[in-house]
Scaffold this motif. Structure first.
Motif, PDB file in Angstrom:
ATOM      1  N   MET A 126      13.253  66.895  21.595  1.00 41.82           N
ATOM      2  CA  MET A 126      12.198  67.790  21.150  1.00 41.82           C
ATOM      3  C   MET A 126      11.342  68.189  22.340  1.00 41.82           C
ATOM      4  N   SER A 127      11.017  69.453  22.401  1.00 42.98           N
ATOM      5  CA  SER A 127      10.240  69.966  23.508  1.00 42.98           C
ATOM      6  C   SER A 127       8.756  69.673  23.334  1.00 42.98           C
ATOM      7  N   ASP A 128       8.076  69.519  24.457  1.00 40.70           N
ATOM      8  CA  ASP A 128       6.636  69.311  24.429  1.00 40.70           C
ATOM      9  C   ASP A 128       5.876  70.638  24.445  1.00 40.70           C
ATOM     10  N   ILE A 129       6.598  71.755  24.554  1.00 44.71           N
ATOM     11  CA  ILE A 129       5.962  73.064  24.563  1.00 44.71           C
ATOM     12  C   ILE A 129       6.721  74.034  23.663  1.00 44.71           C
ATOM     13  N   LYS A 130       6.063  75.140  23.366  1.00 49.78           N
ATOM     14  CA  LYS A 130       6.685  76.194  22.558  1.00 49.78           C
ATOM     15  C   LYS A 130       7.878  76.777  23.304  1.00 49.78           C
ATOM     16  N   PRO A 131       8.715  77.549  22.630  1.00 51.27           N
ATOM     17  CA  PRO A 131       9.876  78.140  23.312  1.00 51.27           C
ATOM     18  C   PRO A 131       9.473  79.222  24.305  1.00 51.27           C
ATOM     19  N   VAL A 132      10.392  79.542  25.192  1.00 51.22           N
ATOM     20  CA  VAL A 132      10.283  80.692  26.079  1.00 51.22           C
ATOM     21  C   VAL A 132      10.959  81.856  25.368  1.00 51.22           C
ATOM     22  N   HIS A 133      10.276  82.997  25.315  1.00 57.37           N
ATOM     23  CA  HIS A 133      10.882  84.202  24.758  1.00 57.37           C
ATOM     24  C   HIS A 133      11.463  85.019  25.904  1.00 57.37           C
ATOM     25  N   VAL A 134      12.760  85.289  25.834  1.00 57.92           N
ATOM     26  CA  VAL A 134      13.460  86.090  26.829  1.00 57.92           C
ATOM     27  C   VAL A 134      13.677  87.463  26.198  1.00 57.92           C
TER      28      VAL A 134
ATOM     29  N   LEU B  75       9.744  96.625  21.843  1.00 57.56           N
ATOM     30  CA  LEU B  75       9.523  95.673  22.931  1.00 57.56           C
ATOM     31  C   LEU B  75       8.046  95.277  23.005  1.00 57.56           C
ATOM     32  N   VAL B  76       7.145  96.223  22.764  1.00 59.53           N
ATOM     33  CA  VAL B  76       5.716  95.905  22.689  1.00 59.53           C
ATOM     34  C   VAL B  76       5.479  94.894  21.571  1.00 59.53           C
ATOM     35  N   ASP B  77       6.071  95.130  20.403  1.00 57.01           N
ATOM     36  CA  ASP B  77       5.932  94.192  19.283  1.00 57.01           C
ATOM     37  C   ASP B  77       6.458  92.800  19.647  1.00 57.01           C
ATOM     38  N   LEU B  78       7.584  92.748  20.350  1.00 56.10           N
ATOM     39  CA  LEU B  78       8.157  91.455  20.748  1.00 56.10           C
ATOM     40  C   LEU B  78       7.243  90.723  21.725  1.00 56.10           C
ATOM     41  N   ILE B  79       6.628  91.456  22.632  1.00 58.37           N
ATOM     42  CA  ILE B  79       5.675  90.843  23.564  1.00 58.37           C
ATOM     43  C   ILE B  79       4.486  90.284  22.796  1.00 58.37           C
ATOM     44  N   GLN B  80       3.953  91.060  21.873  1.00 62.07           N
ATOM     45  CA  GLN B  80       2.808  90.599  21.087  1.00 62.07           C
ATOM     46  C   GLN B  80       3.164  89.367  20.268  1.00 62.07           C
ATOM     47  N   ARG B  81       4.351  89.359  19.676  1.00 64.06           N
ATOM     48  CA  ARG B  81       4.795  88.186  18.917  1.00 64.06           C
ATOM     49  C   ARG B  81       4.938  86.975  19.832  1.00 64.06           C
TER      50      ARG B  81
ATOM     51  N   GLN C 144       1.958  84.894  20.516  1.00 65.78           N
ATOM     52  CA  GLN C 144       1.587  83.931  19.488  1.00 65.78           C
ATOM     53  C   GLN C 144       2.547  82.749  19.399  1.00 65.78           C
ATOM     54  N   GLU C 145       3.828  82.989  19.674  1.00 62.53           N
ATOM     55  CA  GLU C 145       4.862  81.994  19.384  1.00 62.53           C
ATOM     56  C   GLU C 145       5.463  81.308  20.614  1.00 62.53           C
ATOM     57  N   ALA C 146       5.225  81.836  21.803  1.00 59.80           N
ATOM     58  CA  ALA C 146       5.917  81.350  23.004  1.00 59.80           C
ATOM     59  C   ALA C 146       4.962  80.641  23.950  1.00 59.80           C
ATOM     60  N   CYS C 147       5.528  79.825  24.822  1.00 56.42           N
ATOM     61  CA  CYS C 147       4.747  79.237  25.923  1.00 56.42           C
ATOM     62  C   CYS C 147       4.751  80.182  27.110  1.00 56.42           C
ATOM     63  N   ALA C 148       5.767  81.058  27.171  1.00 59.95           N
ATOM     64  CA  ALA C 148       5.908  81.999  28.284  1.00 59.95           C
ATOM     65  C   ALA C 148       6.922  83.066  27.899  1.00 59.95           C
TER      66      ALA C 148
ATOM     67  N   LYS D 102      -0.686  92.341  29.391  1.00 61.05           N
ATOM     68  CA  LYS D 102      -2.063  91.979  29.728  1.00 61.05           C
ATOM     69  C   LYS D 102      -2.817  91.480  28.497  1.00 61.05           C
ATOM     70  N   GLY D 103      -2.329  91.861  27.325  1.00 59.99           N
ATOM     71  CA  GLY D 103      -3.010  91.504  26.082  1.00 59.99           C
ATOM     72  C   GLY D 103      -2.611  90.171  25.486  1.00 59.99           C
TER      73      GLY D 103
END
Length: 157
Positions: free
Chosen positions: A1-9, A60-66, A69-73, A93-94
């Motif tokens: 189990m990870s100690d951080i949220k997932p990375v979104h690629v 892609l903007v929507d994916l960045i915004q999501r 909230q959901e990713a560590c990076a 930036k947001g």
């Protein structure tokens, strides 16, 4: 189990054509090959990977915004939007997570219009010219940035 949220690629336009489109520039690896490489890199660093691609700037903007909230990076290959999208710059930036810009080729060594990057203005760093390996390097950097933030929180971005 990870100690951080997932990375979104996150992957931008035409990357779904990898392996077919201009292999002399982008290589023969498919996007599915790169996704598998990303999951392997995530496993090596003890973090989950959410891997997505779209040909649409607003999506892609929507994916960045999501991801904010959901990713560590975020690891992002914005493809052609690198050079044109103020919307992606503003989205990055947001959100309050580090972003690493990745490119398979070396945009600065190609046509002059590919040299500037709006995304680089919001990214913690950029990796380019290493082919698919750049994604693994980007994940490693993203995880290191996220863990550093987790251990030493800063106010703001």
């Amino acid at each position: 189990m990870s100690d951080i949220k997932p990375v979104h690629v996150l992957n931008g336009p035409n990357l779904n054509l990898l392996g077919v489109r201009e292999p002399e520039i982008y290589g023969r690896a498919t996007l599915a090959d790169i996704e598998a490489l990303c999951h392997e890199a995530g496993a090596r660093h003890g973090v989950g990977i959410v891997f997505e691609q779209t040909n649409h700037e607003g999506v892609l903007v929507d994916l960045i915004q999501r991801a904010g909230q959901e990713a560590c990076a975020i690891v992002i290959n914005p493809a052609a939007y690198t050079h044109t999208s103020i919307a992606l710059l503003d989205a990055l930036k947001g959100v309050d997570v580090p972003a690493v810009e990745v490119h398979l080729s070396q945009p600065a060594a190609r046509e002059p219009f590919r040299a500037p990057s709006y995304v680089a203005r919001a990214a913690s760093g950029s990796i380019s010219g290493f082919g698919p390996m750049g994604y693994a390097l980007g994940i490693e950097a993203a995880v290191q940035l996220a863990r550093a933030r987790q251990n030493h929180p800063v106010k703001g971005k």
